[in-house]
Design an enzyme around this catalytic site. Structure first.
Site, short mmCIF file in Angstrom:
data_model
loop_
_atom_site.label_atom_id
_atom_site.label_comp_id
_atom_site.label_asym_id
_atom_site.label_seq_id
_atom_site.Cartn_x
_atom_site.Cartn_y
_atom_site.Cartn_z
N GLU A 4 1.04 -0.65 -5.14
CA GLU A 4 0.04 0.40 -5.38
C GLU A 4 0.84 1.70 -5.51
O GLU A 4 1.15 2.35 -4.52
CB GLU A 4 -0.97 0.49 -4.24
N ASP A 27 0.82 -1.21 0.00
CA ASP A 27 0.00 0.00 0.00
C ASP A 27 0.86 1.26 0.00
O ASP A 27 1.93 1.29 0.60
CB ASP A 27 -0.90 -0.03 1.24
#
Length: 798
Positions: free
Chosen positions: A520, A467
């Site tokens: 990401e 993330d």
């Protein structure tokens, strides 16, 4: 005259005779309970009466060796004060049993105890009470025995082991690797671990706290009074360690840390593998008993590289997928549901422990513990195991970018910045009110790299979706001028974060065959999925990820689909631009949770038009997405056209699929399409085998802006094609001519999103279409199709 031992009864064992004489002397030394005044003359060790020495005239006498006076076993004032204050760095040197002149000194620190007795063999020697919880005694022994303690509280005696008679549980190799920041199995060295030490079972506690003046362990076993359980510092490693006998699985604990300013803080274990259910914050001693049943899956998951394999992902927020279900209950429902829809993988939003459920797991405090909200670590392993046995891979969101500021967790863990950067401007995350990790500190990198390995090895996770990578890579991320400092070369790249990501990826791929890491990353950083040893134009080596979320495709394509069809011709490039850079990285096409919350609307609700048109747009978009180069990801609830935004409080609107609901067939139709998309996708190598090879894609027509039509070919490794045609206008287009290769004798329609069973208008062309020798779109042959409105069709060689 020389001295000679007096004659006595013969014994088969001289050792046994000596031991019994030691025991008798020990009994005499501890036969009477002393008073409570500390360090008073009467607390000095009682002298053992001298044994008469016999003389023999046969041997010339030699001068006798003077007796060494016995020392007082009681602790000196300095050690007592440091132990009471929680600032003793090496309690094992003064507590426990130690050979001293005159015998063996026993020193015990048990606050609130009334009496302490040393017990070994048939000896029971009560120690003198030196006050403030300290007890001591000197026994005339030649060596330290394997003793136990009999501790009395309120008139009740408890026999126990002495934690301060045990050697360190961490060896030189562990400490060396910790110091180098290269301990790839860090969870075996730090945290709590049940083990057998010197024949005794207990729990080893170890924690990294280099700035602490002292560390003690508190838990249910000491009634949360850590005073009597100080830990020892293992040299320059910054690690504090204590083996506590008798403490086992299920025990709650925390570390009491004395900070550099003398204040104390009670902290959860950063390496805890199990925690209490939030909002409770204690760590729990855990022992895994899960027996894996996924050997076949694990043996074959590395058979084919991920970027050359089918890879369609169902993203799930476990606590809200079916609210109220535990890991084990989810294991009975989730594999069946995902398997029925044909997805190859599930991606779990963060499962690591987090204090605030509304963060969806993206603000982690327990990096090594699955959230206790849904069960134990073994329960989570059971869920992963069942998914594997159903043939479904398990990806997990992993959050190494930042952590929350909770005072019982990582923030200023030992009184100073430790896990976070020392510069407050570098430490504070400007968007989320959290703290960023100090990626330049080798112990912090070790904590995170080992954590990535931990999830893959201990929980058989098949992939980590990392993330917020962009927030890690840029020093000026969400910061204004003057709020950040350039790197040593004057740039804005966070060189420490780059090195960390490269190390993490290299380590995971080396240790865990078949695992994929996914970034990401929302910028155009060069080389996210390039190997770490290959340098690109920017001068950086690749970050080493296996895949990257294609945020550009997601934003552009959703923007296009949100326009009314009459306006789409002005935005045609938003659907074609992705092919300009499609092979710059290995991509995943993500329709994730981020796109269906916080006012962004659910996927079907982004679409223009009435309810029929919204669903038609959605179906056409999904089929276009499944045919586009890259892997697919779809968030839960979007597979059946949920109209409302997702909420973690109640999860997907499953009631839309209730047969009693009037529009149930319309939602079920979309779900049936997703199932058929996955079925056709997995059976068609052209859609995944050359995802990262430009030779696997050819535009047939990419400039039909006036028609809102897109047509392209996908090819597998052998060159076999699939033709995808999307008509994103509300008009039926009859006899629409498309150029095709002349080596395919006939084309067969394999998928049409306008079929009635999906909720469409059931406008279909001919089952089989034969090419005509008329050149078109630069091709030697062409076919004529009937294109349904707001629909995508797939055709394969008949």
């Amino acid at each position: 005259m020389t001295s000679k031992k007096p004659a006595g009864p013969k014994s088969k064992s001289g050792k046994k005779q000596a031991k019994s004489s030691q025991a008798a002397a020990a009994k005499q030394a501890g036969a009477k309970k002393p008073g409570r005044q500390a360090d008073s003359p009467e607390n000095a060790p009682a002298k053992t009466p001298a044994i008469p020495k016999a003389r023999t005239p046969e041997v010339p006498a030699v001068p006798e060796t003077p007796e060494v006076p016995a020392v007082s076993p009681a602790l000196d004032r300095a050690d007592r004060e440091r132990l009471l204050a929680g600032t003793h760095h090496d309690p094992h040197t003064v507590l426990g049993a130690h050979p001293v002149p005159g015998g063996v000194a026993f020193r015990v620190f048990r606050p609130h105890a009334e009496a302490v007795t040393v017990v070994f063999d048939d000896v029971r020697a009560e120690l003198r009470d030196n006050g403030e919880g300290f007890f001591s005694g000197l026994l005339p022994l030649a060596e330290v025995p394997a003793y136990r303690l009999l501790v009395s509280y309120d008139g009740t005696a408890h026999e126990t082991e002495d934690p301060y008679r045990f050697l360190p549980t961490l060896g030189e190799l562990d400490l060396h690797l910790l110091g180098e920041g290269r301990h790839e199995e860090l969870w075996l060295a730090l945290g709590s671990r049940v083990l057998t030490q010197q024949g005794v079972t207990g729990t080893r506690f170890a924690v990294w706290a280099p700035n602490a003046l002292g560390v003690r362990v508190a838990g249910g076993f000491d009634f949360w009074d850590a005073t009597g359980f100080p830990m020892r510092s293992l040299g320059s490693s910054g690690v504090w360690e204590l083996f506590v006998p008798g403490v086992g699985e299920g025990e709650l604990y925390k570390f009491e840390i004395t900070r550099p300013d003398g204040s104390r803080t009670l902290r959860a274990d950063p390496m805890a593998r199990r925690t209490e259910v939030p909002p409770a914050t204690s760590s729990i001693v855990d022992v895994s008993r899960h027996e894996w049943g996924d050997a076949e899956w694990m043996a074959h998951r590395a058979d084919r590289p991920v970027h050359e394999a089918p890879f369609s992902v169902y993203e799930v927020h476990l606590p809200s997928w079916r609210p109220g279900l535990t890991y084990r209950q989810l294991a009975e429902q989730l594999p069946a549901y995902v398997g029925d829809l044909g997805f190859t993988h599930v991606e779990l939003m963060p499962v690591a422990e987090h204090p605030f459920g509304g963060s969806w797991g993206y603000q982690v405090t327990g990096f090594y513990a699955p959230t206790a909200r849904l069960g134990t670590p073994d329960d989570f392993k059971y869920l992963v195991d069942k998914l594997h046995q159903a043939g479904i891979g398990v990806l997990m969101d992993w959050v190494p970018a930042h952590f929350p500021r909770d005072e019982w967790a990582l923030a200023e863990f030992d009184g100073r910045p430790l896990y976070e950067h020392g510069d407050p401007l570098r430490a504070a995350h400007p968007d989320w009110g959290t703290l960023e990790f100090d990626f330049g500190r080798r112990e912090v990198r070790n904590f995170l790299v080992a954590n990535a390995v931990y999830w893959c090895e201990e929980f058989h996770i098949d992939g980590l979706r990392v993330d917020a990578v962009a927030s890690m890579l840029y020093l000026d991320y969400s910061r204004e001028e003057g709020q950040w400092t350039p790197n040593e070369f004057g740039g804005r790249e966070n060189l420490d974060a780059v090195a960390f990501l490269q190390e993490m990826n290299a380590t995971v791929y080396r240790r865990c065959p078949g695992v994929v890491t996914i970034a990401e990353e929302s910028t155009a950083w060069d080389g996210v999925t390039r190997p770490t040893h290959h340098r690109g134009p920017s001068g950086f080596g690749g970050l080493g990820f296996g895949l990257k979320w294609n945020m550009g495709w997601m934003h552009d394509s959703l923007a296009y689909m949100s326009h009314e069809p009459v306006h789409r011709k002005y935005h045609h490039h938003e659907m074609t631009f992705s092919m300009v850079y499609a092979y710059s990285e290995n991509y995943v096409l993500p329709i994730s949770h981020d796109e269906v919350v916080h006012g962004k609307q659910a996927l079907v609700s982004k679409m223009p038009g009435d309810w029929w048109q919204q669903r038609a747009n959605l179906r056409a978009y999904l089929a276009f997405m499944w045919a586009h180069p890259g892997k697919q990801l779809l968030f839960m609830g979007q597979e059946f056209a949920q109209g409302a935004e997702w909420s973690e409080a109640h999860g997907p609107d499953w009631w839309l699929l209730d047969p009693a609901y009037g529009a149930e067939s319309e939602h079920r139709g979309v779900r049936d399409l997703v199932r058929d998309l996955n079925t056709a996708y997995r059976a068609t190598p052209a859609l995944w085998e050359r995802d990262t090879d430009p030779a696997g894609f050819e535009w047939i027509v990419g400039d039909a802006a006036e028609d809102n039509v897109f047509a392209f070919l996908r090819r597998d490794a052998e060159g076999a094609p699939l033709l995808c045609v999307a008509n994103l206008s509300p008009l039926v287009r009859h006899d629409y001519r498309l150029g095709v290769p002349d080596d395919v004798p006939a084309w067969h329609e394999t998928l049409n999103t306008d079929l009635a069973r999906y909720g469409g208008g059931d406008i279909a062309g001919q089952d089989t279409v034969k090419p005509e020798p008329q050149p078109w779109h630069g091709r030697p042959a062409s076919i004529r199709l009937t294109l349904p409105p707001l629909a995508t069709v797939w055709l394969r060689p008949a």
